[in-house]
Design an enzyme around this catalytic site. Structure first.
Site, PDB file in Angstrom:
ATOM      1  CE  LYS A 154     -13.227  -6.744  -1.291  1.00 21.76           C
ATOM      2  NZ  LYS A 154     -11.901  -6.594  -0.666  1.00 21.76           N
ATOM      3  CB  THR A 177      -5.944  -0.897  -9.512  1.00 22.09           C
ATOM      4  OG1 THR A 177      -7.134  -1.672  -9.742  1.00 22.09           O
ATOM      5  CG2 THR A 177      -6.097  -0.089  -8.244  1.00 22.09           C
ATOM      6  CE1 TYR A 205     -14.116  -7.733  -4.612  1.00 23.98           C
ATOM      7  CE2 TYR A 205     -15.953  -6.282  -5.164  1.00 23.98           C
ATOM      8  CZ  TYR A 205     -14.657  -6.456  -4.723  1.00 23.98           C
ATOM      9  OH  TYR A 205     -13.886  -5.360  -4.390  1.00 23.98           O
TER      10      TYR A 205
HETATM   11  N1  LIG Z   1      -9.727  -1.161  -7.608  1.00 27.95           N
HETATM   12  C1  LIG Z   1     -10.922  -0.871  -7.136  1.00 27.95           C
HETATM   13  O1  LIG Z   1     -11.714  -0.150  -7.765  1.00 27.95           O
HETATM   14  C2  LIG Z   1     -11.354  -1.380  -5.788  1.00 27.95           C
HETATM   15  C3  LIG Z   1     -12.560  -0.888  -5.253  1.00 27.95           C
HETATM   16  C4  LIG Z   1     -12.964  -1.344  -3.994  1.00 27.95           C
HETATM   17  C5  LIG Z   1     -12.201  -2.263  -3.301  1.00 27.95           C
HETATM   18  N2  LIG Z   1     -11.051  -2.736  -3.868  1.00 27.95           N
HETATM   19  C6  LIG Z   1     -10.281  -3.720  -3.095  1.00 27.95           C
HETATM   20  O2  LIG Z   1      -8.958  -3.260  -2.946  1.00 27.95           O
HETATM   21  C7  LIG Z   1      -8.080  -4.386  -2.859  1.00 27.95           C
HETATM   22  C8  LIG Z   1      -6.980  -4.236  -3.879  1.00 27.95           C
HETATM   23  O3  LIG Z   1      -7.587  -4.148  -5.171  1.00 27.95           O
HETATM   24  P1  LIG Z   1      -6.753  -3.699  -6.464  1.00 27.95           P
HETATM   25  O4  LIG Z   1      -7.704  -3.146  -7.429  1.00 27.95           O
HETATM   26  O5  LIG Z   1      -5.573  -2.915  -6.041  1.00 27.95           O
HETATM   27  O6  LIG Z   1      -6.309  -5.150  -6.997  1.00 27.95           O
HETATM   28  P2  LIG Z   1      -4.942  -5.627  -7.699  1.00 27.95           P
HETATM   29  O7  LIG Z   1      -5.276  -6.872  -8.437  1.00 27.95           O
HETATM   30  O8  LIG Z   1      -4.329  -4.501  -8.447  1.00 27.95           O
HETATM   31  O9  LIG Z   1      -4.024  -6.025  -6.472  1.00 27.95           O
HETATM   32  C9  LIG Z   1      -4.347  -7.140  -5.699  1.00 27.95           C
HETATM   33  C10 LIG Z   1      -3.074  -7.796  -5.226  1.00 27.95           C
HETATM   34  O10 LIG Z   1      -3.452  -8.944  -4.474  1.00 27.95           O
HETATM   35  C11 LIG Z   1      -2.609 -10.021  -4.863  1.00 27.95           C
HETATM   36  N3  LIG Z   1      -3.303 -11.299  -4.661  1.00 27.95           N
HETATM   37  C12 LIG Z   1      -4.444 -11.724  -5.241  1.00 27.95           C
HETATM   38  N4  LIG Z   1      -4.710 -12.988  -4.858  1.00 27.95           N
HETATM   39  C13 LIG Z   1      -3.713 -13.356  -4.012  1.00 27.95           C
HETATM   40  C14 LIG Z   1      -3.419 -14.542  -3.285  1.00 27.95           C
HETATM   41  N5  LIG Z   1      -4.177 -15.650  -3.371  1.00 27.95           N
HETATM   42  N6  LIG Z   1      -2.315 -14.566  -2.511  1.00 27.95           N
HETATM   43  C15 LIG Z   1      -1.495 -13.482  -2.438  1.00 27.95           C
HETATM   44  N7  LIG Z   1      -1.711 -12.346  -3.115  1.00 27.95           N
HETATM   45  C16 LIG Z   1      -2.822 -12.283  -3.882  1.00 27.95           C
HETATM   46  C17 LIG Z   1      -2.319  -9.779  -6.338  1.00 27.95           C
HETATM   47  O11 LIG Z   1      -1.153 -10.478  -6.758  1.00 27.95           O
HETATM   48  C18 LIG Z   1      -2.163  -8.258  -6.373  1.00 27.95           C
HETATM   49  O12 LIG Z   1      -0.836  -7.855  -6.148  1.00 27.95           O
HETATM   50  C19 LIG Z   1      -8.939  -5.622  -3.060  1.00 27.95           C
HETATM   51  O13 LIG Z   1      -9.286  -6.159  -1.808  1.00 27.95           O
HETATM   52  C20 LIG Z   1     -10.169  -5.079  -3.761  1.00 27.95           C
HETATM   53  O14 LIG Z   1     -11.306  -5.852  -3.548  1.00 27.95           O
HETATM   54  C21 LIG Z   1     -10.620  -2.315  -5.087  1.00 27.95           C
END
Ligand SMILES: NC(=O)c1ccc[n+]([C@@H]2O[C@H](COP(=O)([O-])OP(=O)(O)OC[C@H]3O[C@@H](n4cnc5c(N)ncnc54)[C@H](O)[C@@H]3O)[C@@H](O)[C@H]2O)c1
Length: 259
Positions: free
Chosen positions: A154, A185, A150
């Site tokens: 990034k 989330t 992962y």
């Molecule tokens: N939540 C955190 O703490 C956090 C921290 C740093 C970075 N991020 C990044 O933020 C972004 C969103 O994270 P989140 O926590 O909101 O995740 P989440 O799982 O709540 O949302 C991710 C969305 O992406 C969609 N998705 C996943 N695979 C897919 C695919 N193959 N095709 C189409 N849609 C797809 C899912 O259906 C979902 O709606 C990600 O890139 C994650 O790496 C999150």
């Protein structure tokens, strides 16, 4: 702030992406969500009374991405911004434990999907002098145990953001990234439930951020609105931490102070 901009947002059905969808619509953009999950666009339209678009699309499938971009162009005739937000973090493993399948899926969802959205939308962004925003993660800069694959995705996003910013600057296309630490989330909740000592995990995640709490996705969304807006018109190649200071360095875990 985003008046009439057509914003293509991947992974907008849930979590940070859904908060971005609402913030973009509230800022008067028209949001086109590409997601493989159930997209609550009706709710978005009820909230903001606009013609936001939901396109079911698995981002690891090039034909589906091409078709989704084509649908947006047929309906609106232009694209002003792409926000590559979709991402997965699973599995929690060190590199040697990671299977080829797990590696490929992480790379395909988190990184290769950016190749696809760029490939099919770049001409439209050149025409609109638009912008690209990528959702990165603080882990790209400081690492994270048990998530080597992962973290590699990034790191690739940070590198891509800078390389793309250089390639597309001559076309007046800006390319930036937001870099959250821990955001509350649904995915993060299920992730923390899978961790050993999960009872302490929520407190640990809050303590990561010197500002003292784990934010919801709206905090990230507000920064994203800025980066997509004309207020950020001279900002490109930036990886913007939206992290409550999580990257700032060694510290003792001091609780918030009373004034
Ligand atoms: N939540 C955190 O703490 C956090 C921290 C740093 C970075 N991020 C990044 O933020 C972004 C969103 O994270 P989140 O926590 O909101 O995740 P989440 O799982 O709540 O949302 C991710 C969305 O992406 C969609 N998705 C996943 N695979 C897919 C695919 N193959 N095709 C189409 N849609 C797809 C899912 O259906 C979902 O709606 C990600 O890139 C994650 O790496 C999150």
């Amino acid at each position: 702030m985003l008046n009439d901009k057509i914003v293509v947002l991947t992974g907008g059905a849930d979590g940070i992406g859904w908060e971005c969808a609402k913030a973009y619509a509230k800022a008067n953009a028209i949001v086109c969500i590409l997601d493989k999950g159930q997209i609550p666009t009706l709710q978005l339209n009820e909230l903001y009374g606009q013609q936001n678009l939901a396109i079911t699309c698995n981002l690891i499938n090039e034909e589906e991405v091409a078709a989704a971009i084509s649908t947006v162009i047929k309906k609106f005739g232009r694209i002003n911004a792409i926000h590559n937000n979709a991402g997965i973090a699973h599995p929690s493993k060190s590199l040697d434990q990671t299977t080829n399948q797990e590696w490929d899926l992480l790379m395909n969802v988190n990184v290769k999907s950016i190749l696809y959205t760029t490939r099919y939308a770049i001409q439209h962004l050149k025409e609109s002098k638009g912008c690209i925003l990528n959702t990165s993660s603080l882990t790209a800069t400081i690492g994270q145990d048990n998530h080597a694959a992962y973290v590699a995705t990034k790191g690739a996003i940070n590198a891509l953001t800078k390389a793309m910013a250089l390639d597309y600057a001559p076309y007046q296309i800006r390319v930036n990234a937001v870099s959250p630490a821990a955001v509350n989330t649904p995915t993060l909740q299920s992730w923390s439930n899978e961790q050993p000592e999960k009872e302490q995990m929520q407190q640990y995640l809050a303590n990561l951020q010197p500002l003292g709490s784990m934010p919801a996705g709206d905090v990230i969304a507000d920064a994203c609105v800025f980066l997509l807006s004309d207020a950020a018109r001279f900002i490109t190649g930036t990886i913007l931490p939206v992290s409550g200071g999580a990257e700032l360095g060694y510290r003792t875990l001091i609780q918030p102070k009373q004034i």
